[in-house]
Design a protein around this motif. Structure first.
Motif, PDB file in Angstrom:
ATOM      1  N   ALA A   1      -4.357  -5.431   5.417  1.00  0.00           N
ATOM      2  CA  ALA A   1      -4.945  -4.185   4.912  1.00  0.00           C
ATOM      3  C   ALA A   1      -6.068  -3.711   5.833  1.00  0.00           C
ATOM      4  CB  ALA A   1      -5.424  -4.381   3.471  1.00  0.00           C
TER       5      ALA A   1
ATOM      6  N   THR B   1     -11.477  -5.504  -1.065  1.00  0.00           N
ATOM      7  CA  THR B   1     -10.109  -5.303  -0.580  1.00  0.00           C
ATOM      8  C   THR B   1      -9.384  -6.642  -0.530  1.00  0.00           C
ATOM      9  OG1 THR B   1     -10.819  -3.419   0.764  1.00  0.00           O
ATOM     10  CG2 THR B   1      -8.713  -4.429   1.350  1.00  0.00           C
TER      11      THR B   1
ATOM     12  N   VAL C   1      -1.224  -2.810  -4.094  1.00  0.00           N
ATOM     13  CA  VAL C   1      -2.337  -1.978  -3.633  1.00  0.00           C
ATOM     14  C   VAL C   1      -3.457  -2.893  -3.172  1.00  0.00           C
ATOM     15  CG1 VAL C   1      -4.165  -0.399  -4.382  1.00  0.00           C
ATOM     16  CG2 VAL C   1      -1.797   0.027  -5.063  1.00  0.00           C
ATOM     17  N   SER C   2      -3.970  -2.661  -1.969  1.00  0.00           N
ATOM     18  CA  SER C   2      -5.031  -3.525  -1.430  1.00  0.00           C
ATOM     19  C   SER C   2      -6.420  -3.100  -1.877  1.00  0.00           C
ATOM     20  CB  SER C   2      -4.963  -3.549   0.100  1.00  0.00           C
ATOM     21  OG  SER C   2      -5.264  -2.258   0.635  1.00  0.00           O
TER      22      SER C   2
ATOM     23  N   GLY D   1       0.322   4.430   0.399  1.00  0.00           N
ATOM     24  CA  GLY D   1      -0.678   5.394   0.822  1.00  0.00           C
ATOM     25  C   GLY D   1      -0.163   6.784   1.129  1.00  0.00           C
TER      26      GLY D   1
ATOM     27  N   ASP E   1       0.822  -1.216   0.000  1.00  0.00           N
ATOM     28  CA  ASP E   1       0.000   0.000   0.000  1.00  0.00           C
ATOM     29  C   ASP E   1       0.860   1.273   0.000  1.00  0.00           C
ATOM     30  OD1 ASP E   1      -2.533  -0.955  -0.351  1.00  0.00           O
ATOM     31  OD2 ASP E   1      -2.986  -1.111   1.776  1.00  0.00           O
TER      32      ASP E   1
ATOM     33  N   HIS F   1      -4.640   4.700   0.858  1.00  0.00           N
ATOM     34  CA  HIS F   1      -3.857   3.521   0.494  1.00  0.00           C
ATOM     35  C   HIS F   1      -3.240   3.630  -0.901  1.00  0.00           C
ATOM     36  CE1 HIS F   1      -5.008   0.918   3.954  1.00  0.00           C
ATOM     37  NE2 HIS F   1      -5.973   1.835   4.025  1.00  0.00           N
TER      38      HIS F   1
END
Length: 295
Positions: free
Chosen positions: A200, A153, A67-68, A53, A51, A74
């Motif tokens: 996540a 997710t 990337v979740s 973020g 992530d 995120h």
């Protein structure tokens, strides 16, 4: 030299840094997390980000970014990562993301490159879904699982894969092992160890749907809310409450628990005090956190 340089970056910036003892060796973790503001988890030895973020100088050296989900806290550093890699000629990189949002992320990177007036970034995008496996190094696989958040997710499990001589062949002369290999006999076996689970954003259904993720040596879990008054808020938005953590504390089988994503409704000192006095005594593992007050 490169590792020392990254260490200097961590010290100058707001990221927290952990050294975790694992079966693989000493695992370096750097990152920072606050709900709604940014979650960034880096494993610099693997050149892997979980992530992106938050835009941060320690992010561009990561060759692989996972990337979740699509929430801004995120993905907020994604464009910065791709741009800095391009500007500094850091070479090709890989972005791995859920199939639900991969097209939008492709468009986002294309737009950033267009706004900068440059060529497309050297980023290959890989679409994954729950149950998928992606080998990102010869000795590491990424496995993906669904979490209990309010938008689709994916969590990520990192498995360390290595080969060893089959137990029944241990002690045989090297010449005999070589002979068997030459005639086509398989003399080794693959050993897989679940090293890291990154969960996540997720609510408590995660523990029932995917109990296997708690078997990893290092488990990253969010814990967003800590006061009884926030119980309904945690449930509504698919986040973990302190009560959820305390309910499963005795069942966690990890070696290290790393907590993330505290809400800004709580001061960091308050969170640390609650974790130390209420959760830590219930755990059979070491507890850490990557929660920061972003500047």
């Amino acid at each position: 030299t490169q590792s020392r340089g990254l260490g200097d970056v961590y010290k100058r910036q707001t990221l927290r840094r952990l050294q975790l003892v694992t079966s693989w060796g000493s695992l370096t973790v750097a990152g920072g997390s606050r709900a709604g503001e940014g979650s960034l988890v880096l494993l610099p030895q693997l050149r892997l980000a979980l992530d992106p973020g938050r835009a941060h100088r320690a992010l561009p050296p990561m060759n692989t970014v996972v990337v979740s989900h699509g929430h801004m806290d995120h993905v907020g550093g994604l464009g910065y990562w791709a741009s800095q890699r391009y500007l500094n000629a850091m070479g090709p990189a890989t972005l791995i993301a859920p199939a639900d949002i991969i097209e939008q992320l492709d468009q986002l990177l294309e737009l950033h490159a267009e706004l900068e007036g440059g060529k497309p970034y050297q980023v290959e995008t890989v679409s994954v879904a729950a149950g998928a496996t992606h080998r990102f190094r010869d000795d590491f696989d990424l496995l993906f699982f669904s979490t209990d958040h309010w938008v689709p997710t994916l969590g990520t499990r990192i498995e360390w894969c290595r080969r060893r001589l089959r137990p029944e062949l241990v002690g045989l002369p090297g010449e005999e092992i070589a002979r068997r290999r030459q005639v086509g006999e398989c003399v080794s076996e693959e050993i897989r160890l679940s090293l890291v689970s990154y969960c996540a954003d997720s609510g408590p259904q995660l523990f029932r749907r995917h109990p296997e993720v708690m078997d990893s040596e290092v488990v990253f879990l969010e814990c967003s809310f800590y006061r009884p008054a926030d119980r309904a808020r945690a449930d509504r938005y698919g986040h973990l409450h302190l009560e959820d953590m305390m309910a499963v504390a005795g069942e966690l089988r990890c070696r290290h628990l790393v907590l993330l994503h505290a809400s800004r409704r709580h001061r960091l000192r308050e969170v640390e005090h609650i974790l130390d006095t209420e959760l830590r005594p219930l755990l059979n593992c070491e507890m850490h956190h990557l929660m920061v007050d972003w500047e």
